[in-house]
Design a protein around this motif. Structure first.
Motif, PDB file in Angstrom:
ATOM      1  N   LEU A  33       0.324   5.433   1.353  1.00 30.79           N
ATOM      2  CA  LEU A  33      -1.056   5.953   1.311  1.00 30.79           C
ATOM      3  C   LEU A  33      -1.088   7.457   1.038  1.00 30.79           C
ATOM      4  O   LEU A  33      -2.087   8.123   1.310  1.00 30.79           O
ATOM      5  N   MET A  63     -11.878   1.917   5.921  1.00 33.41           N
ATOM      6  CA  MET A  63     -10.774   2.381   5.073  1.00 33.41           C
ATOM      7  C   MET A  63     -11.020   3.859   4.808  1.00 33.41           C
ATOM      8  O   MET A  63     -11.407   4.267   3.711  1.00 33.41           O
ATOM      9  N   VAL A 112      -4.883   1.317   6.725  1.00 30.54           N
ATOM     10  CA  VAL A 112      -5.024   0.274   5.703  1.00 30.54           C
ATOM     11  C   VAL A 112      -6.377  -0.393   5.882  1.00 30.54           C
ATOM     12  O   VAL A 112      -7.163  -0.524   4.941  1.00 30.54           O
ATOM     13  N   TYR A 113      -6.650  -0.818   7.112  1.00 26.28           N
ATOM     14  CA  TYR A 113      -7.978  -1.335   7.477  1.00 26.28           C
ATOM     15  C   TYR A 113      -8.111  -1.203   8.986  1.00 26.28           C
ATOM     16  O   TYR A 113      -7.246  -1.661   9.733  1.00 26.28           O
ATOM     17  N   ASP A 114      -9.185  -0.598   9.443  1.00 28.41           N
ATOM     18  CA  ASP A 114      -9.452  -0.443  10.867  1.00 28.41           C
ATOM     19  C   ASP A 114     -10.214  -1.671  11.351  1.00 28.41           C
ATOM     20  O   ASP A 114     -11.404  -1.836  11.055  1.00 28.41           O
ATOM     21  N   ASN A 145      -6.589   6.161   0.188  1.00 26.26           N
ATOM     22  CA  ASN A 145      -7.889   5.520   0.436  1.00 26.26           C
ATOM     23  C   ASN A 145      -9.013   6.153  -0.377  1.00 26.26           C
ATOM     24  O   ASN A 145     -10.161   5.720  -0.281  1.00 26.26           O
ATOM     25  N   TRP A 149       0.810  -1.212   0.000  1.00 20.58           N
ATOM     26  CA  TRP A 149       0.000   0.000   0.000  1.00 20.58           C
ATOM     27  C   TRP A 149       0.849   1.270   0.000  1.00 20.58           C
ATOM     28  O   TRP A 149       0.306   2.358   0.193  1.00 20.58           O
ATOM     29  N   ARG A 207     -11.270  -2.809  -1.930  1.00 18.09           N
ATOM     30  CA  ARG A 207     -11.836  -2.879  -0.577  1.00 18.09           C
ATOM     31  C   ARG A 207     -11.954  -4.333  -0.121  1.00 18.09           C
ATOM     32  O   ARG A 207     -11.630  -4.672   1.026  1.00 18.09           O
ATOM     33  N   ARG A 253      -8.412  -5.692   0.709  1.00 20.33           N
ATOM     34  CA  ARG A 253      -7.920  -5.249   2.021  1.00 20.33           C
ATOM     35  C   ARG A 253      -8.649  -5.961   3.154  1.00 20.33           C
ATOM     36  O   ARG A 253      -8.041  -6.335   4.159  1.00 20.33           O
ATOM     37  N   THR A 254      -9.940  -6.123   2.990  1.00 13.83           N
ATOM     38  CA  THR A 254     -10.720  -6.827   4.015  1.00 13.83           C
ATOM     39  C   THR A 254     -10.197  -8.244   4.197  1.00 13.83           C
ATOM     40  O   THR A 254     -10.006  -8.717   5.338  1.00 13.83           O
TER      41      THR A 254
END
Length: 259
Positions: free
Chosen positions: A42, A96, A83-85, A108, A39, A116, A119-120
Motif C-alpha cells: 500500500l 479504505m 485494506v478494509y476496515d 488507497n 495489495w 472498492r 476489496r469489500t
C-alpha cells in the motif's frame, strides 16, 4: 491485472473457541496488520505497516485473554484495516482510508469503484457474514448473545496526551455500556463513557450491523495501547476486565429491587 479484474481471494473471519457456551461474543475487527500480497505494501514503510495506523496493537491478545476467562467465542479479522476496515460501512471514506491519523496511504488513493467493490467482497462481506452466522447460530441455541467489540487507541493524539485509559462506547442501546462503566470502579483505570470516540465518529458500525437488529446487549471497549503493550500486560488487563464484563452482564439480568 488488478484484484478488481481477477477472481478475488476472500478473507473470512477467524473464529476461535466456537463451541463456547458463554453468552459473550467477542469481536476484534482490527486484530491484524497483515496486508495480503494482492495489495502489495500500500506504499507504506515496514514501520508504518506495524504501527497503530494499520491495526490495534494489543487488542487481539487482550481479546484472547478475555475469551479464555469468560469462556467466550472470539471472532476476528485476518487483514489490516488499511485494506478494509471491517468496522466501517462500504460507503464510509474510512473503509479504505486515503489518510489515517497523520499517515498518507498511497495504495488507497483514488481507488476506482471496481477496486472498492473488490476489496469489500474480499474482506468486509465474508467477515460480517461469518460473524452474523455465529451470532444467529447462538440465538437459535437460546444463548442470548452479548456482543463486545475490543479495540485499542494511542496514548497521544495529534500531540495531545490522552488521560482516559479505558473507553466504553455505545450506540443507541447504552444499557451494557453504562453497566460496564459502573462496574469499572475499583479497577484503577481512568474510565470514560464515549471516550476517546463515540458513535458520532462512526466507530460503532459492527454494533449497529450485528447487535441492534436482533436487540442484543452490546458494547465497544477501547483500551489505551500502552497498557497492553506486552503479552504480560494483555493478560493483566484481561484479569481486570473479565470480572467487569461478568458483573455488568449480571446487573442487566438482575431485576432492580423495589424501593
Amino acid at each position: 491485472m488488478t484484484l478488481a479484474e481477477a477472481a478475488p481471494e476472500t478473507f473470512p473471519a477467524v473464529i476461535e473457541n466456537a463451541g463456547a457456551e458463554s453468552r459473550f461474543v467477542l469481536v476484534c475487527e482490527h486484530a491484524s496488520h497483515r496486508i495480503p500480497e494482492a495489495w502489495g505494501d500500500l506504499g507504506l514503510s515496514r514501520q508504518q505497516r506495524l504501527a497503530h495506523v494499520a491495526w490495534d496493537p494489543g487488542a487481539l491478545g487482550l481479546s484472547r485473554g478475555l475469551a479464555r476467562r469468560l469462556g467466550a467465542v472470539l471472532v476476528h479479522a485476518p487483514v489490516s484495516r488499511l485494506v478494509y476496515d471491517c468496522n466501517r460501512a462500504p460507503d464510509q471514506p474510512g473503509a479504505m482510508a486515503e489518510q489515517s491519523e497523520m499517515h498518507e496511504i498511497p495504495g488507497n488513493r483514488g481507488l476506482c469503484t471496481k477496486e472498492r467493490a473488490a476489496r469489500t467482497a474480499a474482506v468486509y462481506t465474508p467477515f460480517h457474514a461469518d460473524l452474523r452466522a455465529e451470532i444467529v447460530r447462538r440465538i437459535a441455541l437460546g444463548l442470548a448473545p452479548v456482543l463486545v467489540t475490543v479495540h485499542s487507541f494511542t496514548p497521544i493524539w495529534h500531540g495531545v496526551p490522552r488521560e482516559v485509559e479505558f473507553g466504553i462506547i455505545h450506540d443507541r442501546d447504552a444499557s451494557l455500556a453504562r453497566a460496564v462503566l459502573a462496574e469499572s470502579r475499583g479497577t484503577g483505570l481512568v474510565c470514560g463513557l464515549n471516550e476517546p470516540y463515540s458513535a458520532a465518529d462512526d466507530v460503532t458500525h459492527t454494533l449497529r450491523l450485528q447487535a441492534l437488529p436482533y436487540g442484543l446487549a452490546n458494547v465497544m471497549l477501547e483500551i489505551r495501547n500502552d497498557l497492553i503493550a506486552t503479552p504480560e500486560a494483555e493478560e493483566a488487563m484481561a484479569d481486570r476486565l473479565a470480572p467487569v464484563l461478568e458483573r455488568a452482564l449480571a446487573s442487566l439480568s438482575t431485576p432492580a429491587m423495589a424501593g
